[in-house]
Design an enzyme around this catalytic site. Sequence first.
Site, PDB file in Angstrom:
ATOM      1  CG  ASP A  41     -55.242 109.667 -34.279  1.00  0.00           C
ATOM      2  OD1 ASP A  41     -54.167 109.363 -33.730  1.00  0.00           O
ATOM      3  OD2 ASP A  41     -55.444 110.764 -34.824  1.00  0.00           O
ATOM      4  CG  HIS A 257     -40.393  83.128 -26.974  1.00  0.00           C
ATOM      5  ND1 HIS A 257     -41.616  82.594 -26.616  1.00  0.00           N
ATOM      6  CD2 HIS A 257     -39.910  82.312 -27.942  1.00  0.00           C
ATOM      7  CE1 HIS A 257     -41.861  81.515 -27.344  1.00  0.00           C
ATOM      8  NE2 HIS A 257     -40.835  81.328 -28.154  1.00  0.00           N
ATOM      9  CG  ASP A 274     -36.165  82.249 -33.879  1.00  0.00           C
ATOM     10  OD1 ASP A 274     -36.667  82.384 -35.002  1.00  0.00           O
ATOM     11  OD2 ASP A 274     -36.545  81.398 -33.057  1.00  0.00           O
ATOM     12  CG  ASP A 285     -39.580  80.045 -37.120  1.00  0.00           C
ATOM     13  OD1 ASP A 285     -38.642  80.712 -36.661  1.00  0.00           O
ATOM     14  OD2 ASP A 285     -40.370  79.389 -36.411  1.00  0.00           O
ATOM     15  CG  HIS A 364     -37.153  74.875 -27.496  1.00  0.00           C
ATOM     16  ND1 HIS A 364     -37.008  74.231 -28.697  1.00  0.00           N
ATOM     17  CD2 HIS A 364     -36.003  75.580 -27.316  1.00  0.00           C
ATOM     18  CE1 HIS A 364     -35.840  74.522 -29.229  1.00  0.00           C
ATOM     19  NE2 HIS A 364     -35.204  75.337 -28.410  1.00  0.00           N
ATOM     20  CG  HIS A 368     -43.306  75.383 -34.909  1.00  0.00           C
ATOM     21  ND1 HIS A 368     -43.507  76.166 -36.031  1.00  0.00           N
ATOM     22  CD2 HIS A 368     -42.239  75.929 -34.268  1.00  0.00           C
ATOM     23  CE1 HIS A 368     -42.611  77.142 -36.056  1.00  0.00           C
ATOM     24  NE2 HIS A 368     -41.823  77.019 -34.998  1.00  0.00           N
ATOM     25  CG  HIS A 375     -45.589  78.508 -33.258  1.00  0.00           C
ATOM     26  ND1 HIS A 375     -45.407  78.185 -31.941  1.00  0.00           N
ATOM     27  CD2 HIS A 375     -44.374  78.912 -33.695  1.00  0.00           C
ATOM     28  CE1 HIS A 375     -44.137  78.398 -31.591  1.00  0.00           C
ATOM     29  NE2 HIS A 375     -43.506  78.852 -32.655  1.00  0.00           N
ATOM     30  CD  GLU A 401     -37.938  75.868 -33.443  1.00  0.00           C
ATOM     31  OE1 GLU A 401     -37.421  76.827 -32.838  1.00  0.00           O
ATOM     32  OE2 GLU A 401     -39.068  75.912 -33.957  1.00  0.00           O
ATOM     33  CE1 TYR A 405     -31.873  78.209 -26.711  1.00  0.00           C
ATOM     34  CE2 TYR A 405     -32.747  76.030 -26.186  1.00  0.00           C
ATOM     35  CZ  TYR A 405     -32.603  77.087 -27.071  1.00  0.00           C
ATOM     36  OH  TYR A 405     -33.198  77.018 -28.311  1.00  0.00           O
ATOM     37  NE  ARG A 422     -34.475  78.952 -31.411  1.00  0.00           N
ATOM     38  CZ  ARG A 422     -34.444  79.847 -30.428  1.00  0.00           C
ATOM     39  NH1 ARG A 422     -34.051  79.500 -29.208  1.00  0.00           N
ATOM     40  NH2 ARG A 422     -34.773  81.114 -30.652  1.00  0.00           N
ATOM     41  CD  GLU A 424     -36.800  77.920 -36.198  1.00  0.00           C
ATOM     42  OE1 GLU A 424     -38.022  77.680 -36.154  1.00  0.00           O
ATOM     43  OE2 GLU A 424     -36.298  78.951 -35.692  1.00  0.00           O
TER      44      GLU A 424
END
Length: 458
Positions: A41, A257, A274, A285, A364, A368, A375, A401, A405, A422, A424
Amino acid sequence: MNKTHIDVAEFQQRRYRLLAQMPANSVALIPAAKEVTRSRDTEFLFCQDKDFFYLSGFHEPDALLVLVKGDSADTPEKVAANLDVNESILFCRDKDPQAEIWHGRRIGPEVAQSEYGVQHTYGLSELEQVMPMYVNGRSSLYFAQGQDKVFDDMVFAILDILRNGAKQGFSAPGTLQDIRPIVAEMRLLKSDAELAIMRSANEISGNAHQRAMKFCQPGKFEYQVEAEILHEFASNGARTAAYGSIVGGGENATILHYTDNQDVLLDGELLLIDAGAELCGYAADITRTFPVSGKFSSEQAALYNLVLESQNAAIATIKPGSNFAAANDAANQVLTKGLHQLGILQGSLEQLLEENACKQYFIHGLGHWLGLDVHDVGDYQMDENRRQLRPFEPGMVMTIEPGIYIDAEAQVEERWKGIGIRIEDNILVTESGYENLTVNAAKTVEEIESLMATANKA
């Protein structure tokens, strides 16, 4: 004070723009999101459907926006001038004192009509009886078929009633259209009010990244750093993150991710974060990568500066008429040349450039669209080679970004292994070029090391 408000007149204008693109004698149905059960609930924190919010500004679940196009008006101004036949109708939860004691106040149909600038409002208790009359006799029906099965079933039930009611003078729309492409194109170009919110979301998020840098040191856990970020968001009016924060130390940074955020941070490692705030429905982002100890090693600095150079090269291409493909080409060239110079990529540089060999470690996309969704919606106009050729226009917002890696299994010298980097930023296309909305998160090696050196880490 952060600007977190969009006037009701702007939501009305968005509806007029949508109606202007619909054919005469058509109707559009845009449902709100429903509350989602987390366990038994308890529910997840409510997140409004983004298309519904974009067109209404209404925050409650279970509502329905109906837009009726009566005439052939072909401009928003003509739509607004003839609201007798071009209507906005909102169905929302009825007032219920008992339910409101338990679950919070409801706006109710009467107040919603004046506060949200629609012509008519009804309680959800009237939905089954009233909604068919707005669909009856229309030539075209617009809705997001397949997005919500329960809503689809309700729509098709209404269509069946109308199709089977010829003796009562009923008729169902002969054409069903997907409303999402139209709204996506509208959402792609941001208004001044939207941009003000996005600048504030970036400011809050940038401060959160700097807070994380100041807090970080060997022996802390990834989740502790995440807590600092979320605290900064909430303390400044952004109650939620725009997405699950990635806080990955060491080799965890090579997992794109990674959201476990549970490991201890070690001296000598890099930490990739990130994370972006959501403010008034709009997302930031931002990614930053920095040394846990506050000082980059020579290898870490070399790779970091390469990623930063590639990001700067990509951002420099952004202007009206350019596209993601051009930005990608600029970033890939810099990364491939740099990785070859460092000995990580080997062979003929000319061939490596032709093959975009950096993609072995830059795995990657470059960026975007960004807006109400992280996204965000909007066509990229890919060609047969998956190159994103849509020309940029003023008002578009995107991420840039690039990253590198190199996991523990990579066939490289040991000194490069286990490094993930990374960087970004959020970029707005302007009339003359671009504006970097991410202005207050330390980014160069010197800025990061200086900030971390002066932090009080008791």
